[in-house]
Design an enzyme around this catalytic site. Structure first.
Site, short mmCIF file in Angstrom:
data_model
loop_
_atom_site.label_atom_id
_atom_site.label_comp_id
_atom_site.label_asym_id
_atom_site.label_seq_id
_atom_site.Cartn_x
_atom_site.Cartn_y
_atom_site.Cartn_z
CD GLU A 177 -48.08 -94.29 8.75
OE1 GLU A 177 -48.24 -93.60 7.24
OE2 GLU A 177 -46.82 -94.55 8.47
CB CYS A 195 -45.23 -91.43 11.37
SG CYS A 195 -46.63 -92.00 11.57
CB CYS A 253 -46.65 -91.70 16.36
SG CYS A 253 -45.67 -92.51 14.55
CG HIS A 284 -40.31 -89.82 12.85
ND1 HIS A 284 -40.20 -90.42 13.42
CD2 HIS A 284 -42.39 -90.40 13.04
CE1 HIS A 284 -40.34 -91.81 13.11
NE2 HIS A 284 -41.85 -91.54 13.20
NE ARG A 304 -47.82 -96.32 15.53
CZ ARG A 304 -48.78 -95.74 15.75
NH1 ARG A 304 -48.51 -94.92 16.36
NH2 ARG A 304 -49.99 -95.23 15.19
CB SER A 315 -42.65 -99.50 12.31
OG SER A 315 -43.44 -98.95 13.28
CB CYS A 372 -45.89 -96.52 12.48
SG CYS A 372 -46.39 -95.14 11.98
CB CYS A 405 -42.32 -94.95 11.06
SG CYS A 405 -43.43 -93.75 12.36
#
Lengths: 142, 363, 219, 420, 593
Positions: free
Chosen positions: E16, E64, E67, E71, E504, E527, E572, E575
């Site tokens: 991502e 994102c 996922c 968030h 993640r 990430s 990701c 993110c």
């Protein structure tokens, strides 16, 4: 587990949310529209359809409409890309059509006014294929 | 119903009934009259079946991959159906096997091979600030990549609100100077498919239309296909009758909320949002935001992020209290000032008064 | 500016400005008017039941004997459109929410079908009142630009609001924005035109009642 | 001579107050006041709409006391009031307004229009735009003593006649009595019977009274023309005399604006309450009736209707007294539809009866048709009232329309049928 | 042999967002230094400033779309945490906590399966090789490892035919130009075919899984949330005859039909994990045991913990525990103090930002500041100067140490704190693959942990659902706490942190609220922990450290090895990119040569 046995009473009151107070008043008008369509069918042989999803109807309206139109003699189930039901109502020529998708959700809902709903008729091209199949069966016999 | 496409479908085991049903449902989803279903079936059936799958290039810019995720949720047609049967998805960073240099190569190859014919899909906005350094792929700015890819495209699909209208990166104060595709590309047909993300079936439906007929569908003045963005959420909402009756949920789990009453007071933007959620629904017709109790965010409209708050009823103003207090103070001050002026004037009129005698009655 | 931005502007800064000017104007004008003061009447007063400022404030809402017959259009038209406006402004659900958000006060509203009907009746009454202003010699004689102007500014919010709800002519968003804009114009001009009677009517009736009540005449 | 536009505007600036400001801001131009004005109703001319008669005052208010008005005047959107305009308005403010106050009764927003007309006249008077008729009356009142130019000897003559007719002695300038009795010039000239009636009744009731040689005239043309300073001079004669004689009460005669001038405006003109009380003759008579002092020997037989004078009833607050008094003396009293505070003006109040131009008289005649209709609709030949000015105007009307109707004064009627 | 060189992978695909890896190799092809750079920034935290905290979730969620839930969830929790800190009685209804756990659980399983098949598998599975497979042998292979119903020879023949037609048409689309035939691909053709078949199966399966989000949150991607609970009221009205007649469809999506769908989805998830994912994972892993010695990030692991049995303020009740493991020592789990200025910090010495008091200090996120300070080359560029600033990612550290977050971190901490099921699963896996415990700290270990975790979560979800139903049956349908909904009722100043374990890894949103408006917003996402650049002390971030651990590139032009390790983290990037300060004026003046 099955959810069938959930017996949770959320409402204190008698009335359900979708009874009388949930009727929008848009359903009875449809009966007049249907009558007009049936007249047209008789006069000109012209079939028509009403897209129920396109109208501001509450679930209660749909219930009312379905109950009011009643059940007729014929119902047809089409198994193709999910199930479709085509049921004649107590008014011959008026068909209640419900299309489901593969996962069983209703994707569209119509009231069709026709002698036979379009979808039920076999298409000449398909009949032709059917004939070929028959001939091959006969060929196999011999 | 005759034609190359229907024959191809028939060979794959799709009956004419299935196809007819598909078209009827599609017409209903697109808010077209039932008769259009049949017309559509005939037109689509007659369309020629392509020998080569058209090339589709998907470029991601300032995005969150939500649009890509969304298209993988499409049921009919499904993403794998599209990839195997309908299109050649030659560049899609999230799904493609190749990476780095090889990925770049695949992109350039596809652009060269299909010049003037490929469909370019863009998700994400394009930052213009800092000469574009806010977003780079392979050392190249998004702006540069977009211009390069747009040159040889037959048409561009701006997928999602970011590509279509600038989306969240453009939200106040737009720190990276984000803009939409149509802000940059002026010489190609652009189809905007806004939504955050767009409804999967709308994405694939518009692609199917373009690929079947080879034409851009009828668009509204914001460049959105009218078939899916022709009516507001509110117009088609199953809760609309409650709005008409004045029945509103006041919190998220009160009696009204449980009975599915209108969410207007909880900030629903349905009345000002053109999209197909209310009819198409989400995730194979499982539900959609309003059915799941949350007001519509208005995500298919330009600048919906700056619309004044997601829980603020549409009829509610932004922040008038401060302004009101100031205005009241200024008004009172003005009033008092005028009072003093008027008092002075009246006093001087009284001072100028000479006792009236009979003589004063005659000129 | 697209229609959503237009709506956002009229709902946000536009409304702020309008309410600001409205409040500013109302306070300024009220002070300007009532600070002129009045001399105390030193003649010994006569006391009689019903002869007071407060009584008159209410009593004047009812037409004097015989007057409805003399001027039916003015009275009936006037009643219908004033009551209609009050119902629409104060009993339409979206308006109640607005008021609640501005002031914290709220009350139950009427179903939108009722509001719809009231709107149509109100619009009709206003048209009748307008026709009467054109036709009736006295009203025509008295009318100035301000009369036609304020009529229009009062008519537009009702018309645009009704059209927005009915989805007529323009998309809902645009119509809603126009509706709010027309209300804002109304708010802005209210303190500076004869529409200010909405505020001074109480003062005027009270003065009338008090001055006459002092002499023992309930008016 | 020293009247000037500037003096007029200055006078208006002095008298504009919060009620005036409130009224002008409240007016929605609904035109209902026109439906209460007999001049508009009988002529159909929209220029007689009451609120329109105040236009010069409205503009002075707007231009002098509102910020927007000042701006409008500065940029030329609002024109200054001129002499020509005031001259044009003379007819609207004097000839066609009797200050009857009926318009104030119907205004839906509660504007007291007559209150404002009174104020506008202040400006009209000192800018030289008052009608000659009223100017003459004012001049005579100030210089000679009464609007008709009567002097004390004429009053003395009436007193003598009354003494002769009743056999009683009438006090003159006698201190310490209960009442100081005032007369209006018209009573002195046209209705001397009034004094005789009073003598009879007061004697029966045991009330003592006197007349004053320096203050016999009750009327006040200064108030009608709209010159408060002059009105003050005129009313001060009565006040000084009454306070000098030390009477308990001053008796206002059967005259509308006289009552208004002495009872309501007087204290405000001199800026303090009196040391005596002002009572209207009907108030006193009603009190006597209730005490049983007023006993009738017989009753007036003919059917009759009552005319309630505006300044005494609607504007003066003598609301309840007249009707029971009439009923005491009349066997066939017919209450009319618009009575008491809703009665229609005779058409000559507020000084109008003093204007003798052709146009003014023609207008008054037109306005009188409303009284004529009242008489005809009720099918009577007799009307009773209690204002000398009304009586003159109504009789003029009878003459003009050649009506065979009899007009009576209430006090006289009572005296006539009083038990001996 | 190769000469020392610098290899640039940009774009790193099947992730991502936008990531760039620059690696330096020695003559043997071994990576000596790796640099990880985020190349896209949107400034969502700047955009959030001054807004209504209740709206923040929708903005944060758009960090994102993969996922998609996390968030939004973390943002909601940060507001709730602020309220809870200010008003200790503030709580979230039990049903809402369960529904949130169900949504998080579905997100885990969905995300992990999609990652394995669609983002990661092509690093291990050679699609072209699948064409050579024998469908019958494939069928036997499949049946030997699982009792999944779709395993007939005909089924695999169909899949193979489909792929064949596709390849023969000459339009490879998303499969074009990959490293097919690279010697690092070690699976036999049959295993490759099975994996390709399941690539397609998983695509169809995932569409059903997200229905759970659609029912509770209205849609997926980007389902809806609400501060104080969940948006959808429960409308199960058994008293309603009409509702029953319509088959249980009632006012909202959370009705009889909706709950039945949730039950079906939970079953589908569990079946797929048990019958497809885990068997495939173990089967494929058995061919790549050597990757158990490659790609360790250095041994530091962090988890914030999640899935509360009670509420988010009671970490003891979490299914996934909270804590830190240092230097690979799983015998000790260190506690985390969120409020300590010296524990969680972010550094910017190699990131394109500027701190007021100097770029070499670390800042606690509540005091976090960020000002864009792009000093990189003017695009288009070939190479970044990795000795200076080189990424839009900051470098988060715990007590100055880089931390790996994600499934491996969670599995290790669950293992270390004695989660019985995880212990059994890990031991079983090590035994099956016949690898030492040390193999956990590797690229292989990371990929395996993801699968094991999926099983733990999928199994736990049935219990959560049962307790939701039990609550509803008992008449508790409360899903939202309307008290303190209005920001006017909030204290003037508040701050809170929304903690959660995203698929993640550890995620934290830090919010400072003044007068009911957001004053500062900082998100430290998984990430960023993993992909962040070197810090002031020169410590590499986990991506960099892993690449610097035992990576020898077979062919620098086809750096498949880099992708395997990077993908094992499930990057990701949108993110990770992280921005706050609104002093935007200077930005415009930055001119890069």
């Amino acid at each position: 587990m099955s959810l069938e046995d959930i017996r949770v009473v959320v409402d204190a009151g008698e009335s359900s949310p979708y009874q009388a107070d949930a009727l929008s008043g848009n359903a009875p008008v449809l009966l007049r529209e249907l009558a007009e369509h049936v007249r047209q069918l008789m006069a000109a042989g012209e079939p028509t359809a009403i897209d129920l999803n396109a109208l501001p109807l509450t679930p209660a309206d749909l219930d009312w409409l379905k109950a009011t139109l009643g059940e007729g003699e014929i119902s047809v189930t089409l198994h193709s890309d999910g199930e479709s039901t085509l049921a004649e109502t107590a008014c011959p020529g008026v068909w209640w059509v419900t299309h489901h998708n593969e996962s069983g959700h209703v994707v569209s809902r119509f009231i069709e006014v026709a002698f036979v709903p379009e979808l039920v008729k076999a298409h000449p091209e398909d009949v032709k294929t059917g004939l070929e199949y028959l001939e091959s069966l006969i060929f196999d016999l011999s | 119903m005759q034609g190359p496409l229907i024959d191809t479908l028939a060979r794959r085991g799709v009956t004419r009934r299935t196809f007819f049903k598909y078209c009827a449902t599609l017409a209903s989803l697109m808010a077209l009259p039932p008769s259009a279903g049949r017309a559509m079936a005939e037109a689509m059936a007659a369309a020629p079946a392509a020998s080569r799958r058209p090339s589709v290039i998907w470029l991601p810019f300032q995005e969150c991959t939500g649009c890509t995720e969304s298209i993988t949720r499409s049921h009919s047609p499904s993403i794998e159906g599209l990839i195997f049967d309908a299109i050649s998805l030659d560049y899609q960073e999230t799904l493609m096997a190749a990476a780095g240099h090889q990925a770049e190569e695949a992109l350039h190859h596809a652009m060269k091979e299909n010049e003037g014919k490929y469909l370019l899909i863009v998700d994400g906005s394009i930052p213009l600030g800092l000469d574009g350094a806010y977003s780079c792929i392979a050392g190249k700015t998004n702006l540069e990549a977009l211009k390069e890819a747009a040159k040889g495209a037959a048409a561009i699909v701006a997928m999602g609100s970011c590509a279509a209208f600038g989306g969240i990166p453009k939200a106040n104060p737009n720190p990276t100077g984000a803009v939409s595709v149509s802000d940059i590309i002026k010489d190609k047909p652009i189809i905007n498919i806004p939504g955050c993300p767009p409804i999967p079936v709308v994405m694939t439906g518009v692609l199917a239309h373009y690929l079947t007929f080879g034409t851009v569908p009828e668009l509204d003045k914001l460049g959105r296909p009218k078939a899916f963005y022709g009516e507001t959420i509110h117009d088609r909402c199953y809760r609309r009758p409650f709005y008409d009756q004045g029945k509103f949920a006041k919190t998220f789990d009160d009696e009204g909320a449980r009975k599915g009453w209108c969410l207007f007071e909880l900030g629903c933007k349905g009345p000002v949002t053109y999209n197909a959620c209310a009819t198409v629904k989400w995730n194979a017709g499982t539900s959609w935001p309003v059915e799941s109790g949350h007001g519509c965010l208005g995500c298919s409209e330009p600048d919906f992020w700056d619309g004044g708050g997601f829980y603020r009823a549409l009829s509610r103003p932004a922040d008038p209290l401060k302004m009101a207090a100031t205005a009241a103070a200024v008004g009172a001050a003005a009033g008092v000032a005028i009072t003093f002026a008027n008092r002075a004037k009246k006093s001087s009129a009284k001072a100028a008064h000479e006792t009236v005698t009979l003589a004063d009655l005659e000129k | 500016m697209n229609e959503m931005q237009f709506l956002t502007w009229v709902r946000g800064p536009g409304l702020d400005i309008a309410i600001g000017i409205f409040l500013l104007g109302v306070l300024w004008r009220l002070i300007e008017i009532y600070s002129l003061g009045r001399k105390v009447d030193v003649a010994p007063g006569r006391h009689r039941d019903g002869a007071s400022g407060l009584h008159t404030v209410f009593r004047r809402s009812v037409p004097p004997p015989g007057m409805i017959k003399r001027s039916p259009v003015t009275y009936i038209g006037g009643y219908v459109f004033h009551i209609g406006l009050a119902i629409i402004v104060f009993l339409f659900e979206p308006h109640i929410i607005l008021i609640r958000d501005l002031t914290g006060l709220s009350w139950p509203g009427l179903p939108s079908q009722v509001i719809d009907l009231v709107s149509v009746i109100t619009l009709g009454a206003m048209l009748v009142v307008l026709a009467d202003r054109i036709k009736n010699p006295v009203k025509r004689y008295l009318s100035t630009f301000a009369d036609w102007f304020t009529w229009t500014l009062t008519f537009l919010p009702v018309l645009t609001g009704w059209m927005a709800v009915q989805h007529l002519l323009l998309p809902y968003t645009t119509m809603l924005a126009l509706h709010i804009l027309s209300v804002e114009l109304l708010l802005i001009v209210l303190p500076f035109t004869k529409l200010f009677h909405a505020f001074t009517v109480f003062g005027s009736r009270w003065y009338l009642g008090k001055i006459n009540g002092h002499r023992g005449v309930p008016v | 001579m020293s009247a000037s536009l500037q003096k007029g505007i200055n006078a208006l600036k002095e008298v504009i107050d919060a009620p005036v400001a409130s009224y002008f801001n409240s007016c929605v131009h609904c035109g209902l006041c026109a439906e209460a004005c007999l001049f508009h109703l009988e002529t159909g001319d929209p220029k007689y709409t009451p609120i329109h008669k105040l236009e010069p005052l409205r503009r002075v208010y707007e231009q002098e006391y509102t910020l927007l008005g000042r701006l409008k005047k500065m940029v030329g959107l609002s024109k200054a009031v001129t002499d020509d305009e005031l001259e044009e308005w003379k007819e609207l403010v004097y000839d066609s307004c009797t200050m009857c106050g009926r318009c104030s009764m119907v205004c839906p927003v509660g504007n007291d229009i007559v209150y404002m007309v009174r104020k506008l006249r202040e400006g009209m008077a000192v800018s030289g735009h008052a009608p000659d008729g009223i100017k003459g009356a004012t001049k005579r009142t100030v210089e000679i003593g009464g609007p008709m130019g009567l002097k004390w000897p004429a009053v003395a003559n009436v007193i003598k006649k009354a003494e002769a007719a009743t056999g009683e002695t009438i006090n003159v300038d006698k201190p310490g009595v209960d009442y100081l009795v005032l007369l209006s010039s018209m009573e002195i000239v046209n209705y001397p019977e009034y004094l005789e009636a009073l003598v009879k009744i007061f004697k029966k009731a045991g009330i003592t009274f006197t007349l004053a040689s320096d203050a016999f005239e009750a009327t006040n043309a200064g108030m009608q023309i709209g010159a408060s300073d002059i009105a003050k001079v005129i009313v001060s004669r009565i006040i000084n005399s009454a306070e000098k004689l030390g009477v308990k009460y001053v008796l206002s005669p059967e005259c509308g604006h006289a009552y208004m001038a002495i009872r309501w405006e007087g204290p405000n003109l001199i800026g303090r309450p009196y040391k005596f009380e002002v009572r209207h003759v009907l108030e006193v008579l009603e009190e006597l009736r209730q005490k049983g002092v007023l006993k009738m020997k017989d009753k007036f037989k003919e059917p009759l209707i009552l005319h309630d004078p505006c300044q005494i009833v609607r504007r003066g607050g003598v609301l309840e007294a007249p009707e029971p008094l009439v009923q005491t003396v009349a066997e066939n009293y017919i209450p009319i539809v618009d009575k008491q505070k809703w009665n229609w003006c005779c058409g000559g109040g507020g000084g109008a009866s003093a204007i003798h131009t052709e146009e003014a008289e023609a207008l008054r005649a037109k306005a009188f048709r409303i009284k004529k209709r009242q008489i005809e609709e009720n099918g009577v030949n007799t009307m009773v009232t209690f204002c000398a000015n009304c009586r003159i105007v109504i009789e003029e009307g009878f003459d003009h329309y050649e009506m065979n109707t009899q007009l009576l004064g209430l006090t006289e009627l009572l005296a006539e049928h009083l038990e001996d | 042999m190769n000469a020392p060189q610098r290899i640039v992978v940009d774009p790193v695909t099947r992730i991502e967002g936008h990531l760039r890896i620059e690696a330096e190799t020695d003559a043997s092809g071994k990576i000596t230094r790796a640099s990880s750079a985020g190349t896209m920034v949107r400034g969502i935290e700047i955009i959030l400033r001054g807004r209504d905290p209740r709206d923040a979730w929708a903005f944060a969620q758009r960090i994102c779309g993969v996922c998609t839930l996390v968030h939004g969830m973390a943002s909601i929790r940060s507001v709730e945490d602020a309220l809870h800190r200010a008003i200790p009685s503030y709580s979230i209804p039990r049903n809402a906590e369960i529904i949130r756990n169900l949504m998080i659980g579905a997100q885990y399983v969905h995300d992990h399966v999609m990652h394995f098949y669609h983002l990661h598998a092509l690093d291990w599975v050679d699609v072209v090789s699948a064409l050579k497979a024998d469908p019958k042998a494939t069928s036997s292979l499949a049946q030997s490892i699982s009792n999944y119903s779709k395993s007939s020879p005909g089924y695999f023949a169909d899949v193979q035919k489909k792929v064949k037609t596709f390849v023969e048409q000459g339009q490879l689309g998303i499969f074009a130009n990959a490293y097919w035939g690279h010697p690092a691909y070690k699976l036999p053709p049959e295993a490759n075919l099975m994996a390709v078949a399941h690539y397609l199966e998983a695509l169809a399966w995932q569409r059903d899984v997200v229905k759970l989000h659609a029912i509770f949150g209205g849609k997926n991607p980007h389902p809806n949330f609400v501060v104080g609970g969940t948006p959808s009221a429960i409308s199960v009205h058994s008293s309603s005859g009409a509702a029953k007649a319509r088959g249980g469809q009632d006012g909202t999506a959370v009705n009889m039909v909706g709950l039945q769908t949730v039950q079906t989805v939970i079953k589908q998830m569990k079946d797929f994990v048990d019958q497809v994912y885990i068997p495939d994972l173990l089967a494929i892993a058995s061919f790549y045991k050597d990757w158990g010695a490659i790609g360790s990030s250095g041994g530091n692991y962090l988890s914030f913990g999640d899935m509360p049995e009670k509420d988010i303020w009671t970490p003891d009740s979490f299914l996934i525990p909270r804590g830190v493991i240092l230097d690979g020592d799983i015998s000790k789990v260190h506690p985390i103090n969120m409020d300590d200025d010296n524990e969680i910090q972010e550094f910017v010495s190699h990131a394109w930002y500027k701190y007021k008091d100097g770029d070499d200090k670390g800042l606690h996120p509540w005091k976090g500041e960020t000002e864009f300070n792009y000093t990189g080359p003017k695009p288009p560029y070939e190479q970044l100067d990795v000795d200076q600033k080189y990424s839009w990612l900051k470098s988060p550290r715990w007590k100055g140490k880089p931390m790996e977050v994600g499934p491996l971190a969670r599995a290790l901490i669950m293992y270390a704190t004695g989660n019985k099921q995880m212990k059994e699963l890990v031991d079983y896996t090590l035994k099956t693959l016949d690898v030492p415990v040390a193999a956990l700290f590797s690229t292989l270990g990371r990929t395996a942990a993801r699968g094991l975790e999926s099983k733990v979560i999928a199994d736990a979800m049935q219990g959560m659902f049962d307790s939701l139903i039990a609550n509803i049956k008992a008449g508790d349908v409360k899903t939202f706490n309307e008290q303190y909904w209005d920001p006017a009722s909030w204290p003037k100043s508040m701050k809170g942190v929304g903690l959660m374990e995203a698929p993640r890894g550890g995620l934290s949103h830090w919010m400072v609220i003044e007068d009911g408006r957001i004053d500062n917003y900082q998100a430290i996402v998984p990430s960023t922990w993993n992909a962040g650049p070197r810090d002031t002390a020169g410590n590499s971030g986990p991506y960099e450290a892993s690449l610097q651990h035992n990576h020898v590139l077979h062919d620098p032009k086809q750096p498949l090895e880099i992708l395997r390790t990077i993908h094992s983290y499930d990057p990701c990037l949108a993110c990770a990119v992280h921005v706050t300060d609104p002093e935007g004026e200077e930005l415009i003046q930055v001119k890069v040569k």
